[in-house]
Write a protein that holds these residues in place. Structure first.
Motif, short mmCIF file in Angstrom:
data_model
loop_
_atom_site.label_atom_id
_atom_site.label_comp_id
_atom_site.label_asym_id
_atom_site.label_seq_id
_atom_site.Cartn_x
_atom_site.Cartn_y
_atom_site.Cartn_z
N TYR A 160 3.78 -4.22 -6.98
CA TYR A 160 4.45 -4.46 -5.70
C TYR A 160 3.69 -5.56 -4.97
O TYR A 160 2.54 -5.38 -4.58
N ARG A 161 4.35 -6.72 -4.81
CA ARG A 161 3.69 -7.88 -4.22
C ARG A 161 4.25 -8.20 -2.84
O ARG A 161 5.41 -7.89 -2.56
N ALA A 162 3.44 -8.83 -2.01
CA ALA A 162 3.93 -9.39 -0.74
C ALA A 162 4.17 -10.88 -0.96
O ALA A 162 3.26 -11.59 -1.39
N ILE A 163 5.39 -11.32 -0.72
CA ILE A 163 5.73 -12.73 -0.96
C ILE A 163 6.06 -13.42 0.36
O ILE A 163 7.01 -13.02 1.05
N ASP A 164 5.27 -14.41 0.70
CA ASP A 164 5.49 -15.17 1.94
C ASP A 164 6.50 -16.28 1.64
O ASP A 164 6.21 -17.17 0.86
N ALA A 165 7.67 -16.18 2.25
CA ALA A 165 8.70 -17.20 2.02
C ALA A 165 9.19 -17.72 3.36
O ALA A 165 9.79 -16.97 4.14
N PRO A 166 8.95 -19.00 3.66
CA PRO A 166 9.55 -19.56 4.88
C PRO A 166 11.07 -19.51 4.77
O PRO A 166 11.61 -19.48 3.66
N PRO A 167 11.77 -19.50 5.92
CA PRO A 167 13.23 -19.34 5.88
C PRO A 167 13.94 -20.28 4.91
O PRO A 167 14.84 -19.87 4.18
N ALA A 168 13.50 -21.54 4.85
CA ALA A 168 14.20 -22.50 3.99
C ALA A 168 14.08 -22.15 2.50
O ALA A 168 14.92 -22.54 1.69
N ASP A 169 13.03 -21.38 2.15
CA ASP A 169 12.79 -21.07 0.74
C ASP A 169 13.23 -19.65 0.36
O ASP A 169 13.10 -19.25 -0.80
N PHE A 170 13.70 -18.88 1.35
CA PHE A 170 13.91 -17.44 1.10
C PHE A 170 14.90 -17.18 -0.04
O PHE A 170 14.59 -16.44 -0.99
N ALA A 171 16.09 -17.77 0.04
CA ALA A 171 17.12 -17.46 -0.97
C ALA A 171 16.63 -17.82 -2.37
O ALA A 171 16.77 -17.02 -3.32
N ALA A 172 16.00 -18.98 -2.51
CA ALA A 172 15.51 -19.40 -3.84
C ALA A 172 14.41 -18.47 -4.33
O ALA A 172 14.36 -18.11 -5.51
N ALA A 173 13.53 -18.06 -3.40
CA ALA A 173 12.42 -17.17 -3.80
C ALA A 173 12.96 -15.81 -4.25
O ALA A 173 12.47 -15.23 -5.24
N VAL A 174 13.97 -15.30 -3.56
CA VAL A 174 14.55 -14.01 -3.95
C VAL A 174 15.22 -14.13 -5.32
O VAL A 174 15.02 -13.28 -6.21
N ARG A 175 15.99 -15.20 -5.49
CA ARG A 175 16.69 -15.37 -6.78
C ARG A 175 15.68 -15.50 -7.92
O ARG A 175 15.87 -14.94 -9.00
N ALA A 176 14.59 -16.23 -7.69
CA ALA A 176 13.57 -16.40 -8.73
C ALA A 176 12.91 -15.07 -9.06
O ALA A 176 12.68 -14.74 -10.23
N PHE A 177 12.65 -14.26 -8.03
CA PHE A 177 12.01 -12.96 -8.24
C PHE A 177 12.89 -12.06 -9.11
O PHE A 177 12.42 -11.44 -10.08
N PHE A 178 14.18 -11.98 -8.77
CA PHE A 178 15.07 -11.09 -9.54
C PHE A 178 15.36 -11.67 -10.93
O PHE A 178 15.46 -10.92 -11.90
N ALA A 179 15.46 -13.01 -11.03
CA ALA A 179 15.69 -13.63 -12.35
C ALA A 179 14.53 -13.34 -13.29
O ALA A 179 14.70 -13.24 -14.51
N ALA A 180 13.31 -13.17 -12.71
CA ALA A 180 12.13 -12.92 -13.54
C ALA A 180 11.95 -11.42 -13.82
O ALA A 180 10.90 -11.00 -14.31
N GLY A 181 12.95 -10.61 -13.47
CA GLY A 181 12.89 -9.19 -13.81
C GLY A 181 12.59 -8.26 -12.65
O GLY A 181 12.41 -7.05 -12.85
N ARG A 186 0.83 -1.21 0.00
CA ARG A 186 0.00 0.00 0.00
C ARG A 186 0.87 1.26 0.00
O ARG A 186 0.60 2.23 -0.69
N ILE A 187 1.92 1.24 0.80
CA ILE A 187 2.80 2.41 0.92
C ILE A 187 3.49 2.69 -0.42
O ILE A 187 3.51 3.84 -0.90
N HIS A 188 4.03 1.65 -1.04
CA HIS A 188 4.78 1.88 -2.29
C HIS A 188 3.85 2.30 -3.43
O HIS A 188 4.23 3.12 -4.27
#
Ligand code: NDP
Length: 276
Positions: A35-56, A20-22
């Motif tokens: 601007y999305r909110a992405i729920d990532a458990p700790p074990a998935d965080f690094a992969a989720a971040v890499r996938a987000f940036f790889a997708a632009g 909302r703020i952004h």
């Protein structure tokens, strides 16, 4: 053309005000962004971040419990992130690498000094907590000119580690939580514990509150209500929650990503009214 992609990563993340703020900031400049909110458990965080940036993805905010992991996976860190060892902002560099920043401390100090108009120079400060957020604000409080910084944490080792990392024993030192009733009063009391968010009472003696004291809770909404009620009952001169800090840290991220700094006050007022 698709709007530029941004996100906030956390776990849980449903409560986040960041989307909302952004969007409100973007409207000030006529920018279209997703601007999305992405729920990532700790074990998935690094992969989720890499996938987000790889997708632009162009930039991401990072909140509990991922700030240390965000710092660890970045290729390049700003001085503010390096000294704290955690990051709340990740930005894609043109060559595809990731840069980490920590805007928490700047945001809190700007909220206190500019929004609330309180000059922190010469204040004796008590920092409750020694987790990620406490680390994020400790150096900035010293930079803002507090005379002394007393760090008290339920687990003393974390407070000692923070004081050691600061390395200014004449100004920054620790005391034990069980001694809170005997350590005198302070001009500034910062609650950087997660007790409010966890819904756990934080019994604090009124004797901590000095005559001109400012009490500041980094959390906001219901999570801050108990600490703010304690501050008012102890006759603190000021009692503020961390909503303004959230807005200021978001504005710093927005400025990093878009090269323009938004006005925070209209969005602050909007969110304040919405929560009233
Ligand atoms: P962490 O989990 O890293 O640290 C939690 C801290 O709270 C630790 O020092 C912990 O002590 C202490 N704590 C937890 N429960 C209790 C309790 N019952 N009594 C005393 N101390 C307790 O969390 P963060 O540092 O990342 O976040 C802390 C708070 O700051 C959260 O409420 C968060 O929402 C808020 N925050 C707000 C921001 C804003 O923009 N307004 C930005 C960042 C954070 P111990 O080491 O003993 O476990």
């Amino acid at each position: 053309m698709n709007p530029t992609q941004f996100a906030v990563f956390g776990h849980p993340i449903g409560h986040s005000l960041s989307p909302r703020i952004h969007q409100a900031f973007a409207q000030q400049f006529g920018l279209a962004l997703e601007y999305r909110a992405i729920d990532a458990p700790p074990a998935d965080f690094a992969a989720a971040v890499r996938a987000f940036f790889a997708a632009g993805g162009a930039g991401a905010n990072v909140t509990l419990p991922h700030k240390a992991a965000a710092f660890a996976l970045a290729d390049q860190c700003s001085p503010s992130a390096s000294r704290v060892g955690t990051a709340n902002v990740l930005t894609a560099l043109p060559d595809g690498r990731l840069a980490a920043h920590n805007t928490d401390g700047d945001g809190m100090v700007r909220d206190i000094t500019e929004r609330h108009g309180v000059d922190l120079r010469g204040h004796t400060a008590l920092l409750l907590g020694a987790g990620g957020a406490a680390r994020g604000v400790a150096w900035n409080l010293l930079d803002a000119g507090v005379a002394t910084l007393t760090i008290v944490n339920r687990s003393p080792a974390a407070a000692d580690a923070l004081a050691d990392a600061i390395g200014e024993p004449a100004r920054a030192h620790t005391r034990y939580w069980q001694d809170l009733a005997d350590i005198g009063s302070y001009d500034l009391i910062v609650n950087a514990t997660s007790a409010g968010v966890l819904g756990v009472p934080l019994p604090l003696p009124f004797s901590l509150v000095g005559a001109r004291a400012l009490c500041y809770d980094l959390s906001y909404g219901v999570a801050a209500s108990s600490f703010l009620a304690w501050a008012k009952a102890a006759d603190a001169r000021y009692a503020f929650d961390g909503l303004g800090m959230l807005l200021e840290t978001a504005a710093d991220a927005f400025a990093l990503w878009h090269g323009q700094r938004p006005e925070t006050e209209p969005v602050y007022q909007l969110l304040r009214q919405a929560s009233a």
